[in-house]
Motif scaffolding. Structure first.
Motif, PDB file in Angstrom:
ATOM      1  N   MET A  33       0.830  -1.204   0.000  1.00  0.00           N
ATOM      2  CA  MET A  33       0.000   0.000   0.000  1.00  0.00           C
ATOM      3  C   MET A  33       0.866   1.255   0.000  1.00  0.00           C
ATOM      4  O   MET A  33       0.582   2.231  -0.711  1.00  0.00           O
ATOM      5  CB  MET A  33      -0.920  -0.007   1.227  1.00  0.00           C
ATOM      6  CG  MET A  33      -1.858  -1.180   1.312  1.00  0.00           C
ATOM      7  SD  MET A  33      -3.104  -1.180  -0.011  1.00  0.00           S
ATOM      8  CE  MET A  33      -3.648  -2.897   0.051  1.00  0.00           C
ATOM      9  N   ILE A  34       1.934   1.235   0.789  1.00  0.00           N
ATOM     10  CA  ILE A  34       2.833   2.387   0.864  1.00  0.00           C
ATOM     11  C   ILE A  34       3.559   2.589  -0.464  1.00  0.00           C
ATOM     12  O   ILE A  34       3.657   3.717  -0.979  1.00  0.00           O
ATOM     13  CB  ILE A  34       3.826   2.186   2.033  1.00  0.00           C
ATOM     14  CG1 ILE A  34       3.079   2.281   3.376  1.00  0.00           C
ATOM     15  CG2 ILE A  34       4.966   3.194   1.969  1.00  0.00           C
ATOM     16  CD1 ILE A  34       3.889   1.793   4.560  1.00  0.00           C
ATOM     17  N   GLU A  35       4.071   1.514  -1.026  1.00  0.00           N
ATOM     18  CA  GLU A  35       4.804   1.627  -2.291  1.00  0.00           C
ATOM     19  C   GLU A  35       3.915   2.122  -3.422  1.00  0.00           C
ATOM     20  O   GLU A  35       4.328   2.956  -4.235  1.00  0.00           O
ATOM     21  CB  GLU A  35       5.411   0.269  -2.651  1.00  0.00           C
ATOM     22  CG  GLU A  35       6.566  -0.135  -1.761  1.00  0.00           C
ATOM     23  CD  GLU A  35       6.984  -1.586  -1.958  1.00  0.00           C
ATOM     24  OE1 GLU A  35       8.107  -1.921  -1.556  1.00  0.00           O
ATOM     25  OE2 GLU A  35       6.188  -2.372  -2.505  1.00  0.00           O
ATOM     26  N   MET A  36       2.690   1.623  -3.493  1.00  0.00           N
ATOM     27  CA  MET A  36       1.801   2.066  -4.570  1.00  0.00           C
ATOM     28  C   MET A  36       1.311   3.491  -4.337  1.00  0.00           C
ATOM     29  O   MET A  36       1.002   4.206  -5.290  1.00  0.00           O
ATOM     30  CB  MET A  36       0.642   1.095  -4.728  1.00  0.00           C
ATOM     31  CG  MET A  36       1.060  -0.281  -5.245  1.00  0.00           C
ATOM     32  SD  MET A  36       1.905  -0.243  -6.870  1.00  0.00           S
ATOM     33  CE  MET A  36       3.650  -0.288  -6.379  1.00  0.00           C
ATOM     34  N   THR A  37       1.276   3.936  -3.078  1.00  0.00           N
ATOM     35  CA  THR A  37       1.000   5.344  -2.810  1.00  0.00           C
ATOM     36  C   THR A  37       2.132   6.219  -3.336  1.00  0.00           C
ATOM     37  O   THR A  37       1.900   7.267  -3.955  1.00  0.00           O
ATOM     38  CB  THR A  37       0.807   5.578  -1.301  1.00  0.00           C
ATOM     39  OG1 THR A  37      -0.296   4.790  -0.832  1.00  0.00           O
ATOM     40  CG2 THR A  37       0.525   7.043  -1.006  1.00  0.00           C
ATOM     41  N   ALA A  38       3.363   5.788  -3.104  1.00  0.00           N
ATOM     42  CA  ALA A  38       4.512   6.541  -3.630  1.00  0.00           C
ATOM     43  C   ALA A  38       4.461   6.609  -5.146  1.00  0.00           C
ATOM     44  O   ALA A  38       4.730   7.664  -5.747  1.00  0.00           O
ATOM     45  CB  ALA A  38       5.812   5.886  -3.163  1.00  0.00           C
ATOM     46  N   LEU A  39       4.121   5.497  -5.789  1.00  0.00           N
ATOM     47  CA  LEU A  39       4.027   5.486  -7.249  1.00  0.00           C
ATOM     48  C   LEU A  39       2.916   6.405  -7.724  1.00  0.00           C
ATOM     49  O   LEU A  39       3.098   7.171  -8.681  1.00  0.00           O
ATOM     50  CB  LEU A  39       3.780   4.059  -7.737  1.00  0.00           C
ATOM     51  CG  LEU A  39       3.702   3.873  -9.256  1.00  0.00           C
ATOM     52  CD1 LEU A  39       5.040   4.204  -9.905  1.00  0.00           C
ATOM     53  CD2 LEU A  39       3.281   2.451  -9.603  1.00  0.00           C
ATOM     54  N   ALA A  40       1.768   6.360  -7.058  1.00  0.00           N
ATOM     55  CA  ALA A  40       0.660   7.242  -7.426  1.00  0.00           C
ATOM     56  C   ALA A  40       1.072   8.704  -7.331  1.00  0.00           C
ATOM     57  O   ALA A  40       0.819   9.506  -8.244  1.00  0.00           O
ATOM     58  CB  ALA A  40      -0.543   6.968  -6.517  1.00  0.00           C
TER      59      ALA A  40
ATOM     60  N   THR B 262       3.248   9.929 -10.194  1.00  0.00           N
ATOM     61  CA  THR B 262       2.757   9.764 -11.563  1.00  0.00           C
ATOM     62  C   THR B 262       1.381  10.368 -11.822  1.00  0.00           C
ATOM     63  O   THR B 262       1.016  10.621 -12.963  1.00  0.00           O
ATOM     64  CB  THR B 262       2.656   8.273 -11.924  1.00  0.00           C
ATOM     65  OG1 THR B 262       1.717   7.640 -11.025  1.00  0.00           O
ATOM     66  CG2 THR B 262       4.013   7.584 -11.804  1.00  0.00           C
ATOM     67  N   GLY B 263       0.600  10.570 -10.774  1.00  0.00           N
ATOM     68  CA  GLY B 263      -0.784  11.008 -10.940  1.00  0.00           C
ATOM     69  C   GLY B 263      -1.769   9.869 -11.114  1.00  0.00           C
ATOM     70  O   GLY B 263      -2.978  10.100 -11.165  1.00  0.00           O
ATOM     71  N   LEU B 264      -1.275   8.640 -11.208  1.00  0.00           N
ATOM     72  CA  LEU B 264      -2.171   7.486 -11.217  1.00  0.00           C
ATOM     73  C   LEU B 264      -2.808   7.355  -9.836  1.00  0.00           C
ATOM     74  O   LEU B 264      -2.217   7.766  -8.839  1.00  0.00           O
ATOM     75  CB  LEU B 264      -1.407   6.213 -11.568  1.00  0.00           C
ATOM     76  CG  LEU B 264      -0.615   6.220 -12.887  1.00  0.00           C
ATOM     77  CD1 LEU B 264       0.199   4.944 -13.024  1.00  0.00           C
ATOM     78  CD2 LEU B 264      -1.551   6.393 -14.084  1.00  0.00           C
ATOM     79  N   VAL B 265      -4.004   6.768  -9.765  1.00  0.00           N
ATOM     80  CA  VAL B 265      -4.727   6.709  -8.496  1.00  0.00           C
ATOM     81  C   VAL B 265      -5.175   5.282  -8.200  1.00  0.00           C
ATOM     82  O   VAL B 265      -5.263   4.460  -9.112  1.00  0.00           O
ATOM     83  CB  VAL B 265      -5.961   7.637  -8.521  1.00  0.00           C
ATOM     84  CG1 VAL B 265      -5.544   9.093  -8.670  1.00  0.00           C
ATOM     85  CG2 VAL B 265      -6.927   7.233  -9.636  1.00  0.00           C
TER      86      VAL B 265
ATOM     87  N   VAL C 109      -1.876  12.608  -4.778  1.00  0.00           N
ATOM     88  CA  VAL C 109      -3.158  12.141  -5.294  1.00  0.00           C
ATOM     89  C   VAL C 109      -3.637  10.916  -4.523  1.00  0.00           C
ATOM     90  O   VAL C 109      -4.786  10.490  -4.669  1.00  0.00           O
ATOM     91  CB  VAL C 109      -3.086  11.811  -6.799  1.00  0.00           C
ATOM     92  CG1 VAL C 109      -2.700  13.045  -7.598  1.00  0.00           C
ATOM     93  CG2 VAL C 109      -2.113  10.660  -7.068  1.00  0.00           C
ATOM     94  N   ALA C 110      -2.756  10.329  -3.709  1.00  0.00           N
ATOM     95  CA  ALA C 110      -3.096   9.153  -2.913  1.00  0.00           C
ATOM     96  C   ALA C 110      -2.527   9.320  -1.513  1.00  0.00           C
ATOM     97  O   ALA C 110      -1.606  10.113  -1.289  1.00  0.00           O
ATOM     98  CB  ALA C 110      -2.558   7.876  -3.554  1.00  0.00           C
ATOM     99  N   GLU C 111      -3.090   8.581  -0.587  1.00  0.00           N
ATOM    100  CA  GLU C 111      -2.641   8.622   0.802  1.00  0.00           C
ATOM    101  C   GLU C 111      -2.505   7.198   1.326  1.00  0.00           C
ATOM    102  O   GLU C 111      -3.393   6.358   1.121  1.00  0.00           O
ATOM    103  CB  GLU C 111      -3.672   9.359   1.663  1.00  0.00           C
ATOM    104  CG  GLU C 111      -3.200   9.676   3.065  1.00  0.00           C
ATOM    105  CD  GLU C 111      -2.251  10.864   3.089  1.00  0.00           C
ATOM    106  OE1 GLU C 111      -1.027  10.621   3.234  1.00  0.00           O
ATOM    107  OE2 GLU C 111      -2.713  12.009   2.954  1.00  0.00           O
ATOM    108  N   ALA C 112      -1.391   6.922   1.984  1.00  0.00           N
ATOM    109  CA  ALA C 112      -1.230   5.660   2.697  1.00  0.00           C
ATOM    110  C   ALA C 112      -1.783   5.866   4.099  1.00  0.00           C
ATOM    111  O   ALA C 112      -1.212   6.596   4.900  1.00  0.00           O
ATOM    112  CB  ALA C 112       0.233   5.242   2.746  1.00  0.00           C
TER     113      ALA C 112
ATOM    114  N   ILE D 279      -4.426   2.031   1.169  1.00  0.00           N
ATOM    115  CA  ILE D 279      -4.327   3.164   0.249  1.00  0.00           C
ATOM    116  C   ILE D 279      -5.706   3.749  -0.040  1.00  0.00           C
ATOM    117  O   ILE D 279      -6.696   3.022  -0.178  1.00  0.00           O
ATOM    118  CB  ILE D 279      -3.624   2.751  -1.068  1.00  0.00           C
ATOM    119  CG1 ILE D 279      -3.302   3.968  -1.934  1.00  0.00           C
ATOM    120  CG2 ILE D 279      -4.461   1.746  -1.837  1.00  0.00           C
ATOM    121  CD1 ILE D 279      -2.459   3.638  -3.168  1.00  0.00           C
ATOM    122  N   HIS D 280      -5.790   5.072  -0.101  1.00  0.00           N
ATOM    123  CA  HIS D 280      -6.992   5.803  -0.498  1.00  0.00           C
ATOM    124  C   HIS D 280      -6.593   6.908  -1.475  1.00  0.00           C
ATOM    125  O   HIS D 280      -5.431   7.327  -1.513  1.00  0.00           O
ATOM    126  CB  HIS D 280      -7.665   6.477   0.704  1.00  0.00           C
ATOM    127  CG  HIS D 280      -8.430   5.559   1.588  1.00  0.00           C
ATOM    128  ND1 HIS D 280      -7.832   4.757   2.539  1.00  0.00           N
ATOM    129  CD2 HIS D 280      -9.768   5.319   1.688  1.00  0.00           C
ATOM    130  CE1 HIS D 280      -8.763   4.067   3.188  1.00  0.00           C
ATOM    131  NE2 HIS D 280      -9.944   4.392   2.687  1.00  0.00           N
TER     132      HIS D 280
END
Length: 451
Positions: free
Chosen positions: A223-230, A233-236, A344-347, A373-374
């Motif tokens: 969840m943390i890693e995909m928040t960093a990626l979001a 990049t602006g992906l959500v 754009v995302a929050e862990a 992630i949200h």
């Protein structure tokens, strides 16, 4: 020039890139070992709360027997470096302030430590490689902005899943291919109820800290890693927690597509993960061919059946790739991955078990809460607590198992640097914190700075 040629040139000139390493645990030991194999770059100083841990790491990498020197101050640290020894200290501030250190690498994994290291590095005008993803998802945009104001670069390290996925995203975007989904294969079997006591034996066998292993197993790290990626990049996330299906390498492009076309997504342009076989430890990007000619050529090249195609990297080398980012920051001021100006995302955090008022929260990966992630706007509307602010917070209202930690049921520790920097980040984005209460609420008129 390539980074290999850049490093060869620095070696020939006798001007190696000089790393100040903060943290000498598993990641720090990897970096020390890896850098010893490389030309044109060296670790010249290591900070660890227990200097003996750093000395042990030097033994592991082959620089023991006098290769390190414990120092109590910036001047002794500088003298040790100039004498050809690796300076060891308990204080990260001393490494950041040392004149013979070119770049700081945070390998601590502790959110508040990341805040303190970020402040010290920026004040010393040193570029920062942030391996501490927990800190990045909490205050990364603020640290990146302040680093830029100071004239230095901020970057996540190459080799972790977010930055490895970022390479594929940059490749696809440069070609003009719309990103449908991007993410990772989950390495450890998912067990959202994992606690360190149940993983002590496995952690010992893998030479890991049980808490760190649980952070991976319970999904927090994903969840943390995909928040960093979001946030770079602006992906959500398509939905809170993402989908996490059992998509295999062969089915990524059929599952990660819109529902209207037989997939599971409500929208395109999302971060995701899979627990299916054959993807971990790799990362992926699913794109849609934007033109019939591109679709035809991709099919002809055996990339897939179209119109959706998967680009895949089958590995990520974690700490072992980080020295490349350190070198690129110093030589070319070129980061591997930087958060956007606004998240754009929050862990966030969900309770693993019932939490009672008066309970003090410990670190990520223990038995109290796990990452989730949200979208950032949803997290703000629901006053969800960023996971990087949870440690040392006090529970002030009952929290049922499986429900969110919020600014209303947890009181933050105001003494933590990360709390102050998160407040500054929120206010810089126009979200003022309530007077006398935790969390953003309202509009802020100013943009505070680290100074």
């Amino acid at each position: 020039m390539s980074i290999a040629k850049d490093l060869a040139r620095r070696a020939a000139e006798g001007r190696p890139v000089r790393i100040g390493l903060i943290g000498a645990g598993e990641m720090g030991t990897d970096i020390l070992t890896q850098v010893r194999l490389m030309a044109g770059i060296e670790v010249v100083a290591v900070a660890s709360r227990d200097p003996n841990v750093a000395l042990h790491a030097l033994d592991v990498c082959g620089r023991g027997q006098g290769g390190g020197e414990v120092c109590a101050g910036v001047e002794p640290l500088t003298a040790a470096i100039r004498a050809g020894r690796i300076a060891v200290t308990a204080l990260s501030d001393h490494v950041c302030a040392a004149p013979d250190v070119d770049v700081i690498v945070d390998a601590t994994g502790n959110p508040n430590a990341g805040a303190e290291i970020g402040i010290a590095a920026i004040r010393a005008k040193k570029p920062i490689v942030m391996m501490n993803v927990e800190a990045d998802v909490t205050i990364g945009p603020y640290l990146a902005a302040e680093a830029a104001r100071a004239g230095v670069a901020y970057s996540l390290g190459a080799g972790d899943e977010p930055s490895s996925t970022m390479e594929l995203i940059d490749f696809a975007r440069a070609l003009g291919y719309p990103i449908v989904a991007a993410g990772k294969g989950k390495n450890n079997p998912l067990n959202i109820d994992a606690v360190p006591a149940d993983y002590a034996a496995e952690a010992k066998a893998r030479n890991m800290n049980p808490r760190m292993l649980v952070e991976f197993v319970d999904g927090s790290k994903t969840m943390i890693e995909m928040t960093a990626l979001a946030n770079a990049t602006g992906l959500v996330p398509d939905r809170p927690g993402m989908h996490g299906p059992a998509a295999t390498l062969e089915t990524l492009e059929t599952i990660f597509r819109p529902r209207a076309e037989g997939g599971i997504l409500d929208q395109a342009g999302v971060v995701e993960y899979t627990v299916g076989k054959g993807v971990a430890p790799g990362v992926f990007v699913v794109v849609k061919a934007p033109h019939a000619r591109i679709d035809e050529r991709m099919r002809d090249l055996k990339v897939g059946k179209g119109p959706y195609f998967t680009f895949y990297r089958p590995f990520h080398l974690t700490s072992l790739e980080v020295p490349l980012t350190a070198a690129d920051l110093v030589i070319n001021a070129r980061p591997a991955m930087v958060p956007l100006g606004r998240p754009v995302a929050e862990a966030t955090a969900l309770a693993k078990r019932a939490l009672k008022p008066g309970e003090r929260l410990r670190r990520i990966g223990e038995d109290q809460y796990r990452g989730y992630i949200h979208r950032a706007d949803q997290a703000r509307a629901e006053r969800l607590l960023p996971i990087g602010l949870a440690e040392h917070a006090e529970v002030i209202a009952p929290i049922a198992a499986g429900t969110p930690l919020t600014y209303d049921n947890c009181a933050l520790d105001p003494a933590l640097a990360i709390v102050a920097l998160r407040r500054a980040q929120d206010e810089a984005a126009g979200h003022a914190w309530r007077d006398g209460a935790s969390g953003p609420d309202g509009v802020a008129p100013r943009r505070p700075a680290i100074g």
